[in-house]
Design a protein around this motif. Structure first.
Motif, PDB file in Angstrom:
ATOM      1  N   SER A  22       1.979  -8.951   5.271  1.00 35.03           N
ATOM      2  CA  SER A  22       3.077  -9.493   6.134  1.00 35.03           C
ATOM      3  C   SER A  22       3.379 -10.817   6.087  1.00 35.03           C
ATOM      4  O   SER A  22       2.994 -11.989   6.799  1.00 35.03           O
ATOM      5  N   PRO A  23       4.253 -11.204   4.795  1.00 30.58           N
ATOM      6  CA  PRO A  23       4.450 -12.549   4.361  1.00 30.58           C
ATOM      7  C   PRO A  23       5.125 -13.450   5.461  1.00 30.58           C
ATOM      8  O   PRO A  23       4.430 -14.439   5.441  1.00 30.58           O
ATOM      9  N   GLY A  24       5.893 -13.080   6.595  1.00 33.09           N
ATOM     10  CA  GLY A  24       6.130 -13.583   7.623  1.00 33.09           C
ATOM     11  C   GLY A  24       5.060 -14.208   8.588  1.00 33.09           C
ATOM     12  O   GLY A  24       5.357 -14.960   9.287  1.00 33.09           O
ATOM     13  N   ASP A  25       3.893 -13.374   8.395  1.00 37.49           N
ATOM     14  CA  ASP A  25       2.935 -13.899   9.329  1.00 37.49           C
ATOM     15  C   ASP A  25       1.866 -14.409   8.444  1.00 37.49           C
ATOM     16  O   ASP A  25       0.568 -14.483   8.994  1.00 37.49           O
ATOM     17  N   ASN A  26       1.952 -15.027   7.303  1.00 38.44           N
ATOM     18  CA  ASN A  26       0.916 -15.469   6.301  1.00 38.44           C
ATOM     19  C   ASN A  26      -0.209 -14.576   6.326  1.00 38.44           C
ATOM     20  O   ASN A  26      -1.402 -15.074   6.031  1.00 38.44           O
ATOM     21  N   ARG A  27       0.038 -13.345   5.915  1.00 37.61           N
ATOM     22  CA  ARG A  27      -0.879 -12.527   5.734  1.00 37.61           C
ATOM     23  C   ARG A  27      -0.601 -11.600   4.307  1.00 37.61           C
ATOM     24  O   ARG A  27       0.345 -10.724   4.162  1.00 37.61           O
ATOM     25  N   PHE A  28      -1.702 -11.830   3.283  1.00 34.91           N
ATOM     26  CA  PHE A  28      -1.455 -11.324   2.207  1.00 34.91           C
ATOM     27  C   PHE A  28      -2.626 -10.590   1.804  1.00 34.91           C
ATOM     28  O   PHE A  28      -3.775 -11.104   1.727  1.00 34.91           O
ATOM     29  N   VAL A  29      -2.445  -9.388   1.490  1.00 32.61           N
ATOM     30  CA  VAL A  29      -3.789  -8.320   1.411  1.00 32.61           C
ATOM     31  C   VAL A  29      -3.794  -8.020   0.055  1.00 32.61           C
ATOM     32  O   VAL A  29      -2.717  -7.618  -0.588  1.00 32.61           O
TER      33      VAL A  29
END
Length: 127
Positions: A22-29
């Motif tokens: 979720s790039p908008g939430d600064n979450r890169f998996v």
């Protein structure tokens, strides 16, 4: 150090998990599939792991623990062990590196196997 340490090698294949990020939430998996190869003529057991995760913006995280994915696998002579795990970081680029501590089951000598740095990069990342 065990004489078989150089005969144990690690390959890593990282992949960006767009469906879990979720790039908008600064979450890169990122998933990473690791294959530990035992090229020696003896069985070894993977006891523990160490990971150093450096994110593109400079934040460093260190992870230590017993085994991998809940296991301390024995890798017999001439065989490999493969597993997939995940890393979640706050930016689209990072680097992971680390080591595994193993034991030569014949001599009971422990040794470390280095895991070379590998890149975590989301789509359209050039650095």
């Amino acid at each position: 150090m065990s004489e078989i340490a150089p005969a144990v090698t690690v390959d890593v294949e990282p992949a960006f998990r767009e469906d879990e990020s979720s790039p908008g939430d600064n979450r890169f998996v990122f998933s990473y599939t690791v294959t530990v190869h035992n090229h020696s003529d003896r069985s070894v057991q993977l006891l523990s792991r160490y990971w150093k995760i450096t994110q593109g913006h400079g934040k460093v995280q260190e992870v230590r623990g017993n085994g991998v994915v809940g296991k301390q696998p024995t890798i017999t002579a001439g065989h490999s062990f493969r597993y997939t795990s995940r890393a979640v970081i706050e930016c689209p680029v990072g680097v992971m590196q680390g080591s595994y501590t193993c034991i030569d089951l014949a001599s009971q000598a422990t040794f470390d196997v280095a895991i070379a740095p590998f890149r975590l990069a989301g789509p359209n990342q050039v650095h």
